[in-house]
Write a protein that holds these residues in place. Structure first.
Motif, PDB file in Angstrom:
ATOM      1  N   ALA A 438       0.854  -1.214  -0.056  1.00 11.65           N
ATOM      2  CA  ALA A 438       0.037   0.073  -0.069  1.00 11.65           C
ATOM      3  C   ALA A 438       0.755   1.179   0.084  1.00 11.65           C
ATOM      4  N   GLU A 439       1.770   1.272   0.978  1.00 15.84           N
ATOM      5  CA  GLU A 439       2.849   2.523   0.927  1.00 15.84           C
ATOM      6  C   GLU A 439       3.613   2.579  -0.444  1.00 15.84           C
ATOM      7  N   PHE A 440       4.034   1.344  -1.034  1.00 15.73           N
ATOM      8  CA  PHE A 440       4.786   1.479  -2.417  1.00 15.73           C
ATOM      9  C   PHE A 440       3.696   2.089  -3.439  1.00 15.73           C
ATOM     10  N   GLU A 441       2.365   1.789  -3.414  1.00 13.22           N
ATOM     11  CA  GLU A 441       1.286   2.240  -4.403  1.00 13.22           C
ATOM     12  C   GLU A 441       1.247   3.727  -4.086  1.00 13.22           C
ATOM     13  N   GLU A 442       0.853   3.920  -2.858  1.00 12.68           N
ATOM     14  CA  GLU A 442       0.672   5.304  -2.403  1.00 12.68           C
ATOM     15  C   GLU A 442       1.811   6.318  -3.003  1.00 12.68           C
ATOM     16  N   ARG A 443       3.204   5.849  -3.067  1.00  8.04           N
ATOM     17  CA  ARG A 443       4.184   6.589  -3.701  1.00  8.04           C
ATOM     18  C   ARG A 443       4.519   6.538  -4.998  1.00  8.04           C
ATOM     19  N   GLY A 444       3.633   5.940  -5.707  1.00  7.31           N
ATOM     20  CA  GLY A 444       3.594   5.949  -7.079  1.00  7.31           C
ATOM     21  C   GLY A 444       3.381   4.767  -7.791  1.00  7.31           C
ATOM     22  N   GLY A 445       3.709   3.485  -7.079  1.00  3.14           N
ATOM     23  CA  GLY A 445       3.586   2.328  -7.741  1.00  3.14           C
ATOM     24  C   GLY A 445       4.733   1.860  -8.875  1.00  3.14           C
ATOM     25  N   ALA A 446       4.616   0.942  -9.520  1.00  2.00           N
ATOM     26  CA  ALA A 446       5.613   0.558 -10.582  1.00  2.00           C
ATOM     27  C   ALA A 446       5.336   0.884 -11.774  1.00  2.00           C
ATOM     28  N   ASP A 447       4.001   1.360 -12.273  1.00  4.26           N
ATOM     29  CA  ASP A 447       3.695   1.448 -13.538  1.00  4.26           C
ATOM     30  C   ASP A 447       4.283   2.546 -14.367  1.00  4.26           C
ATOM     31  N   GLY A 448       4.580   3.615 -13.681  1.00  2.00           N
ATOM     32  CA  GLY A 448       5.397   4.693 -14.413  1.00  2.00           C
ATOM     33  C   GLY A 448       6.954   4.417 -14.534  1.00  2.00           C
ATOM     34  N   TYR A 449       7.302   3.087 -14.252  1.00  2.00           N
ATOM     35  CA  TYR A 449       8.791   2.976 -14.446  1.00  2.00           C
ATOM     36  C   TYR A 449       9.263   2.688 -16.014  1.00  2.00           C
ATOM     37  N   GLU A 450      10.241   3.606 -16.265  1.00  2.00           N
ATOM     38  CA  GLU A 450      10.722   3.464 -17.555  1.00  2.00           C
ATOM     39  C   GLU A 450      12.316   3.548 -17.516  1.00  2.00           C
ATOM     40  N   SER A 451      13.136   2.723 -17.564  1.00  2.00           N
ATOM     41  CA  SER A 451      14.530   2.772 -17.714  1.00  2.00           C
ATOM     42  C   SER A 451      14.905   4.295 -18.234  1.00  2.00           C
ATOM     43  N   ALA A 452      16.024   4.702 -17.618  1.00  2.00           N
ATOM     44  CA  ALA A 452      16.520   6.019 -18.104  1.00  2.00           C
ATOM     45  C   ALA A 452      17.566   5.845 -19.129  1.00  2.00           C
ATOM     46  N   MET A 453      17.860   4.368 -19.214  1.00  2.00           N
ATOM     47  CA  MET A 453      19.044   4.364 -20.165  1.00  2.00           C
ATOM     48  C   MET A 453      18.385   3.642 -21.538  1.00  2.00           C
ATOM     49  N   PRO A 454      19.115   4.431 -22.609  1.00  7.05           N
ATOM     50  CA  PRO A 454      18.545   3.710 -24.109  1.00  7.05           C
ATOM     51  C   PRO A 454      18.515   2.471 -24.039  1.00  7.05           C
ATOM     52  N   ASP A 455      17.672   1.774 -24.861  1.00  6.03           N
ATOM     53  CA  ASP A 455      17.430   0.416 -25.017  1.00  6.03           C
ATOM     54  C   ASP A 455      18.757  -0.109 -25.437  1.00  6.03           C
ATOM     55  N   ASP A 456      19.609   0.407 -26.302  1.00  2.83           N
ATOM     56  CA  ASP A 456      20.557  -0.102 -26.949  1.00  2.83           C
ATOM     57  C   ASP A 456      21.902   0.217 -26.360  1.00  2.83           C
ATOM     58  N   ALA A 457      21.917   0.593 -25.015  1.00  2.00           N
ATOM     59  CA  ALA A 457      22.939   0.971 -24.185  1.00  2.00           C
ATOM     60  C   ALA A 457      23.785  -0.712 -23.987  1.00  2.00           C
ATOM     61  N   ASP A 458      24.932  -0.525 -24.192  1.00  2.29           N
ATOM     62  CA  ASP A 458      25.948  -1.683 -23.894  1.00  2.29           C
ATOM     63  C   ASP A 458      26.843  -1.217 -22.677  1.00  2.29           C
ATOM     64  N   PRO A 459      26.352  -1.981 -21.609  1.00  8.53           N
ATOM     65  CA  PRO A 459      26.938  -1.666 -20.136  1.00  8.53           C
ATOM     66  C   PRO A 459      28.389  -1.823 -20.237  1.00  8.53           C
ATOM     67  N   TYR A 460      29.056  -2.693 -21.160  1.00  8.44           N
ATOM     68  CA  TYR A 460      30.383  -3.058 -21.326  1.00  8.44           C
ATOM     69  C   TYR A 460      31.239  -1.996 -22.038  1.00  8.44           C
ATOM     70  N   GLU A 461      30.396  -1.761 -23.031  1.00 10.80           N
ATOM     71  CA  GLU A 461      30.937  -0.585 -23.990  1.00 10.80           C
ATOM     72  C   GLU A 461      31.160   1.043 -23.355  1.00 10.80           C
ATOM     73  N   LEU A 462      29.840   1.044 -22.530  1.00  8.16           N
ATOM     74  CA  LEU A 462      29.917   2.438 -21.910  1.00  8.16           C
ATOM     75  C   LEU A 462      30.908   2.549 -20.801  1.00  8.16           C
ATOM     76  N   LEU A 463      31.411   1.337 -20.304  1.00  6.06           N
ATOM     77  CA  LEU A 463      32.422   1.454 -19.116  1.00  6.06           C
ATOM     78  C   LEU A 463      33.651   1.124 -19.531  1.00  6.06           C
ATOM     79  N   GLY A 464      33.719   0.774 -20.791  1.00  6.82           N
ATOM     80  CA  GLY A 464      35.276   0.393 -21.414  1.00  6.82           C
ATOM     81  C   GLY A 464      35.805  -0.814 -20.602  1.00  6.82           C
ATOM     82  N   VAL A 465      34.956  -1.704 -20.443  1.00  7.92           N
ATOM     83  CA  VAL A 465      35.366  -2.895 -20.017  1.00  7.92           C
ATOM     84  C   VAL A 465      35.078  -4.174 -20.828  1.00  7.92           C
ATOM     85  N   GLU A 466      35.785  -4.955 -21.057  1.00  6.41           N
ATOM     86  CA  GLU A 466      35.723  -6.110 -21.972  1.00  6.41           C
ATOM     87  C   GLU A 466      34.787  -7.213 -21.270  1.00  6.41           C
ATOM     88  N   ARG A 467      33.686  -7.613 -22.232  1.00  7.86           N
ATOM     89  CA  ARG A 467      32.889  -8.533 -21.654  1.00  7.86           C
ATOM     90  C   ARG A 467      33.721  -9.820 -21.043  1.00  7.86           C
TER      91      ARG A 467
END
Ligand SMILES: [Zn+2]
Length: 487
Positions: A438-467
């Protein structure tokens, strides 16, 4: 089912958990490269009968381990990445094991194993008849790379009813506050090189483009809402003063309490970058390298954690190293300021301060960011700190590394019990679960979540680390897991 079920289960594994935390401490690996720790944790979970999915969100060392069927689903998270340059022996003087090497300065070796102890204890309770499931989410790359963001958007938390997590520290308390959402950008400017004295008119300075953008950021600071924070560094500004720099790069962070405000200021920042390109007559490319939410608190879970800690009471650390480490910190009165005067007096006089206390940050927005923020947008998240380090120890210090490989394990086992006990309560107490949701829903719930990272972001490339090439052994035994080769 009582709290004893959990404390007994943790105590029964005291030696195993302590040795595992030490072993991971001895094999510190940084963001996205933590194959050793991931393998050890996965091995124990797999042998205990957890169903383990590895490579979640296309991150090799990210995993979700699940135990139980039907009923409510509760979870915990384990971090396990180390920090570069913090190599340190488990001693009370500053002394690296390997100069410039990695070290567990944030105690994530304890973090991963403490949560593991909780998950195993709840699995035991499920075997003993408790209805429900427990999930251990192995979350790599917290210190850099924001691993949880990729796991969250891949759905790792979608069917979990509530998550209880923790972080090493120097007191025992729930964490009830929020923190800042953040966007990170890398800006690459391309100009035209030429001789800076002989033919400046033929050149276009990439560094000028960056400086113009930085000037814009300075002016923006005057007109953004008060809690917004803007920071930048120039990571590449040219090689020689007599050459007009053809390329320059900078890194920028935009922080604010809400995701929406970060989005607004980031959009302005992007327009400023376009302006800088026009003014400098250069090309400016803006790449988003991180995007995370602030933490949405759940005070109901915070209260449940506090009650569990109250039932557990304090613990003691009997090790002369604890006193020596405490002494090496010198005057810590600054850190003690956040405690109330009574607690402050008692903490000042002891190496470890282990009496459970109320949250120190209720209603506050901390000036930090964590990838747990994204998790808290999808599922109710309870957080806590336990006393793994001597009083006043700052994270990312050599003392934090030393304690994480020695005297910190008592506080880690305490975390296992506090998390395990709270998860047990969630599974047995339908009313509590409903209040948490109930508290979680009161504070906005999960429905509005949209990742703030672009879909094609590659975590390894972005950090410069080899997979890494990671194939878990699924064995709990260190020799089978390859530890013998590493020593
Ligand atoms: Zn940390």
């Amino acid at each position: 089912m009582e709290l004893d079920t959990v404390t007994d289960a943790v105590e029964a594994r005291r030696e195993e958990l302590t040795a595992l935390a030490r072993d991971i401490w001895e094999h510190p690996q940084t963001a996205f490269e933590e194959t050793y720790a991931a393998d050890r944790l996965i091995g124990v979970l797999a042998e205990r009968g957890f169903d383990v999915e590895v490579g979640v969100g296309d991150v090799e060392t990210a995993f979700v381990a699940r135990y139980g069927e039907d009923g409510p689903v509760v979870g915990t998270m384990g971090e396990f990445d180390a920090l570069p340059g913090l190599s340190q022996r488990a001693s009370a003087t500053k002394e690296p094991i390997e100069a410039g090497g990695n070290g567990h300065g944030c105690g994530h070796n304890l973090f991963g194993v403490g949560s593991l102890g909780a998950a195993l204890a709840v699995a035991d309770a499920i075997d003993a008849g408790l209805e429900g499931s427990v999930v251990y989410v192995g979350t790599p790359a917290e210190e850099a790379g924001a691993g949880k963001v990729y796991m969250a958007r891949a759905g790792a938390f979608d069917d979990v009813d509530a998550v209880v997590s923790w972080h090493p520290g120097w007191y025992n308390a729930p964490t009830k506050g929020s923190c800042l959402a953040v966007d990170g950008f890398e800006v690459t400017v391309n100009g035209e090189s030429s001789h800076a004295a002989a033919s400046p008119e033929a050149g276009r300075s990439a560094l000028d483009g960056l400086q113009l953008l930085n000037t814009a950021v300075e002016y923006m600071r005057e007109h953004v809402p008060d809690p917004v924070r803007l920071h930048y560094v120039i990571t590449e500004g040219g090689d020689a003063a007599n050459v007009v720099p053809p390329e320059a790069t900078g890194e920028y962070l935009v922080r604010a309490p809400s995701r929406d405000l970060v989005d607004d200021v980031s959009a302005w920042f992007r327009r400023a970058a376009e302006g800088a390109a026009l003014m400098g007559d250069v090309d400016v490319e803006v790449t988003k390298i991180s995007g995370i939410y602030g933490v949405r608190p759940n005070e109901t879970l915070g209260d449940a954690i506090r009650e569990t800690m109250g039932d557990l009471g304090p613990f003691s650390v009997d090790d002369p190293l604890a006193d020596d480490l405490r002494e090496s910190l010198g005057d810590v009165s600054g850190q003690l300021e956040e405690l109330d005067p009574d607690h402050r007096d008692r903490a000042r006089d002891s190496a470890y301060f282990t009496e459970p206390i109320d949250a120190l940050d209720a209603g506050e927005v901390g000036s930090y960011s964590t990838d747990s923020g994204d998790v808290s947008q999808i599922v109710p998240l309870g957080r806590m700190t336990t006393a793994t380090w001597p009083v006043g120890t700052p994270p990312h210090s050599w003392q934090a590394v030393a304690a994480s490989g020695s005297t910190g394990t008592e506080g880690m086992l305490y975390a296992s019990k506090a998390i395990g006990g709270t998860l047990l309560r969630l599974l047995t107490d339908e009313e509590l679960r409903a209040e948490v949701v109930a508290e979680f829903e009161e504070r906005g719930g999960a429905d509005g979540y949209e990742s703030a990272m672009p879909d094609d972001a590659d975590p390894y490339e972005l950090l410069g680390v080899e997979r890494p090439d990671f194939e878990p052994t699924l064995e709990a035994d260190p020799a089978a897991a390859g530890a013998a080769d590493d020593d």
